[in-house]
Scaffold this motif. Structure first.
Motif, PDB file in Angstrom:
ATOM      1  N   PRO A 113      62.231  75.070  -9.409  1.00 29.15           N
ATOM      2  CA  PRO A 113      61.522  76.156 -10.087  1.00 29.15           C
ATOM      3  C   PRO A 113      62.074  76.485 -11.473  1.00 29.15           C
ATOM      4  O   PRO A 113      61.402  77.126 -12.257  1.00 29.15           O
ATOM      5  N   MET A 163      62.849  74.317 -13.762  1.00 32.60           N
ATOM      6  CA  MET A 163      62.574  73.258 -14.728  1.00 32.60           C
ATOM      7  C   MET A 163      61.073  73.158 -14.942  1.00 32.60           C
ATOM      8  O   MET A 163      60.304  73.352 -14.006  1.00 32.60           O
ATOM      9  N   TYR A 192      56.157  75.914 -16.078  1.00 39.34           N
ATOM     10  CA  TYR A 192      57.084  75.978 -14.952  1.00 39.34           C
ATOM     11  C   TYR A 192      56.288  75.994 -13.654  1.00 39.34           C
ATOM     12  O   TYR A 192      55.138  76.438 -13.649  1.00 39.34           O
ATOM     13  N   GLY A 199      56.222  77.933 -11.240  1.00 38.51           N
ATOM     14  CA  GLY A 199      55.662  79.243 -10.942  1.00 38.51           C
ATOM     15  C   GLY A 199      54.371  79.538 -11.689  1.00 38.51           C
ATOM     16  O   GLY A 199      53.658  80.473 -11.345  1.00 38.51           O
ATOM     17  N   GLN A 200      54.098  78.754 -12.727  1.00 37.18           N
ATOM     18  CA  GLN A 200      52.879  78.981 -13.520  1.00 37.18           C
ATOM     19  C   GLN A 200      51.741  78.055 -13.105  1.00 37.18           C
ATOM     20  O   GLN A 200      50.698  78.047 -13.731  1.00 37.18           O
TER      21      GLN A 200
END
Lengths: 220, 256, 220
Positions: free
Chosen positions: B104, B106, B147, B149-150
């Protein structure tokens, strides 16, 4: 290093240490009891939408959390009399630790309050409860269950802070240990026994908190 | 015999007293696409994880391109290979996980580059070019600097597949890669896998998507209680199951 | 307490206050640095250590965390000189704080490493990384982000705990303050000012911590 361990001198004064420990526990209990009330009120202030409640609560918590407790203890005991507030050693210490614990407990409670789903308040309103009734009979009991783990570690750390009462000569465990140390010169033994008493008490407190947690656990 | 890409002989694996794999045999040739199906607890994921030593196994051998995976036998004694050697062997296979497991902290491109730079010892520029090529291949070139998370679940899984395949593995392992995805995101991931299969990538897939297994694989393995219950080409398996167990399993799963 | 008079008093006492502040800052920095280095090893041992090592280290942290800091400071001061280690109060105090810090940092590091899902290690293994590589590129950076806020908090705790060294006679800010008070009898003014200085330092640390946390957050 010619030092042979000899615990007999410490055992002779062991009841002094136990009395000290009893006083430590009493100080912690009294201060935390008051601190819980202060903390709970403050926590509701911290999450309030009303700035007149939220800001003072925030300032109180920020000041206390960023000031060393020893400074607070000395301030209450030595400086407040200059303003005409004169308290005995024990009362002064309990007062300080209560104010101090109030700020830390407020943070713990705030976290718990934020974790409560807003639907519960609405459900309470829907069955005709007032906001105050909802706070006392729904939100607070639920929040207390949620925060038990962090409440436990905060209580243990506040118990350890009672050792600072030694700085104003309150005869609790650390004070007694230091006295025995100076009188008997059984330095290592004294501090081993004193630390063990603290460690044991902390473990018992932790075990008690876990038991409460299990007892109150909500089955899901 | 050495021209088998994957060769599993009498694989045994237990967790304490519970035996999960009770002697599994399986071979794969270059270019094979094999789907493993079976109910949960049948040992299919465990088998996959033994192949890259994410699980230890207590008996049997696994060979990839003739190399014994995980253990050496010296004078009749079974000995675990060194960590370094196992790490090197893991790079023979690529794996995509049910939970994606992207790093997460990177970006997508950095996720793909990590193994290229640290394991394959490529220069950063080389690695970046290759990583971007693969991200392009899974349709995420423009998300390279995002990322995890996006990204949506489907996008994360495609990055994870790119990360595995960029390492140029001899065999790709897919462990229920669509199980954690919302239904509308499943297809984009399956499309990527299908196009890799068409390019001749050898793969072994554990999957619940029966239609997909039917369409993409040239062989299906049905696992049942730690053993291979039945295997064959998908057409025969799905239309004329030989065993009661498989017939039952196919009835209960959603093949439509 | 009129403000000009107050500032006047503080100005006259600036030298001892500044000296004390310098000592407070050196104590805190030394304790934080030494405690962090030691604490990282403690955390690694707690997470990855073989069983006997893990038990020993677990015993160490539990004992330290169950003992009040003041007891650690006093024990370090009295015990070390008894066993022949000639440490001054400054060294003994810094040692006690570093040990205290290490047990906290150890727990933070362990918590941070254990909060990383096992899938991360598996994914790293699957692309052929060795354990040292996995730690350096995957686990370490994630744990660091996770641990940072708690670590900054611990740093502020160290500044507060440095006041305890006044009790064993280290001339840090609080002891300098007490000396000034014993000469001038202005306990209210000086305790207030000392408290203010501590507040400013800790508040700055807290703000800095939030800033770093924001800066290093992974975008979502």
């Amino acid at each position: 290093m010619n030092y042979t361990l000899n615990f007999s001198a410490v055992w002779r004064s062991f009841d002094l240490l136990l009395e000290g420990l009893a006083l430590s526990l009493a100080l912690a209990f009294a201060a935390i009891a008051i601190g819980c009330v202060v903390g709970l009120i403050t926590a509701f202030g911290l999450i309030s939408k009303n700035g007149f409640l939220r800001r003072p609560a925030g300032i109180y918590v920020t000041i206390i959390r960023n000031t060393p407790i020893l400074v607070l203890i000395l301030f209450t005991y030595f400086a407040l009399p200059q303003m005409g507030v004169r308290l005995g050693k024990i009362e002064s210490f309990i007062f300080t630790l209560a104010i101090y614990s109030g700020a830390y407990l407020a943070e713990v409670f705030r976290g718990g309050l934020l974790a409560i789903p807003p639907g519960l308040r609405e459900a309470g309103l829907a069955i005709g409860l007032t906001n105050m009734q909802i706070r006392t009979s729904i939100i607070t009991p639920l929040m207390l269950r949620n925060v038990l783990p962090s409440l436990g570690s905060t209580i243990i750390s506040l118990f350890k802070d009672t050792s600072l009462a030694a700085a104003i000569a309150v005869p609790e465990l650390t004070f007694e240990a230091r006295k025995i140390n100076v009188e008997t010169f059984r330095v290592i033994e004294t501090w081993i026994v004193a630390s063990c008493l603290y460690v044991a008490t902390c473990s018992i407190l932790a075990a008690l908190m876990r038991a409460v947690e299990r007892r109150l656990a909500i089955v899901r | 015999m050495t021209n088998n890409l994957l060769e599993i002989r009498d694989l045994h694996k237990s967790y304490g007293a519970v035996e999960v794999l009770k002697g599994v045999d399986c071979t794969m040739q270059q270019g094979d696409v094999v789907s493993i199906i079976g109910s949960s607890g049948s040992g299919k994921t465990t088998m996959l994880r033994c192949i890259n030593m994410l699980e230890e196994f207590q008996g049997g051998t696994i060979r990839i391109d003739g190399q014994a995976i995980g253990y050496d036998v010296v004078n009749g004694q079974r000995r675990r290979k060194s960590e370094r050697e196992i790490a090197r062997q893991r790079a023979l296979t690529g794996m995509a996980f049910q939970q994606f497991n992207l790093f997460p902290h990177m970006t997508a491109v950095a996720n793909v580059m990590l193994g290229l730079v640290k394991v394959k010892k490529m220069s950063r520029d080389e690695a970046r070019t290759l990583a971007e090529t693969w991200l392009d291949r899974v349709g995420l070139r423009e998300r390279a600097e995002h990322y995890p998370g996006q990204l949506s679940g489907g996008q994360q899984q495609r990055v994870a597949i790119a990360r595995a395949i960029a390492m140029n593995p001899k065999l790709m392992l897919f462990d229920e890669v669509t199980s954690a995805l919302d239904p509308e995101l499943v297809n984009e991931v399956l499309q990527v896998i299908k196009s890799l299969a068409q390019d001749g990538m050898s793969m072994l897939l554990v999957t619940h998507e029966m239609r997909f297994a039917y369409e993409v694989s040239n062989r299906v393995i049905f696992m049942n209680q730690g053993r291979i219950g039945e295997e064959g080409n998908p057409r025969e398996m799905f239309h004329k199951p030989q065993t009661e167990r498989l017939a039952e399993f196919l009835k209960s799963s959603t093949f439509n | 307490m009129d403000i000009m008079h107050f500032l006047d008093i503080i100005w006259l006492a600036r030298m001892p206050i500044l000296k004390g502040l310098g000592v407070t800052i050196s104590i805190s920095l030394l304790a934080i640095c030494a405690g962090t280095v030691l604490g990282v090893f403690v955390g690694l041992a707690l997470t990855y250590g073989i069983r006997p090592l893990r038990w020993i280290v677990r015993g160490y942290t539990d004992f330290i965390r169950g003992t009040p800091v003041l007891v650690l400071v006093l024990a370090s001061y009295y015990v070390l000189s008894t066993v022949g280690l000639q440490l001054g109060p400054f060294q003994a105090g810094v040692l006690a704080l570093a040990v205290f810090c290490s047990s906290h940092v150890g727990e933070i590091v362990r918590g941070a490493l254990q909060s990383i899902p096992t899938g991360q290690t598996e994914a790293a293994k699957a692309i052929g990384l060795t354990f040292p590589q996995t730690f350096a590129y995957v686990l370490g950076p994630q744990a660091l982000r996770h641990a940072l806020p708690a670590w900054v908090n611990t740093a502020a705790e160290m500044v507060k705990a440095s006041t305890l060294l006044s009790i064993i006679g280290v001339a840090e800010l609080l002891l300098r303050t007490q000396e000034l008070i014993s000469r001038t009898f202005m306990s209210l003014e000086f305790y207030f000012f000392a408290g203010l200085l501590y507040f400013i330092i800790n508040y700055a640390i807290e703000r800095f911590g939030r800033y770093v946390e924001r800066k290093t957050a992974v975008p979502t």
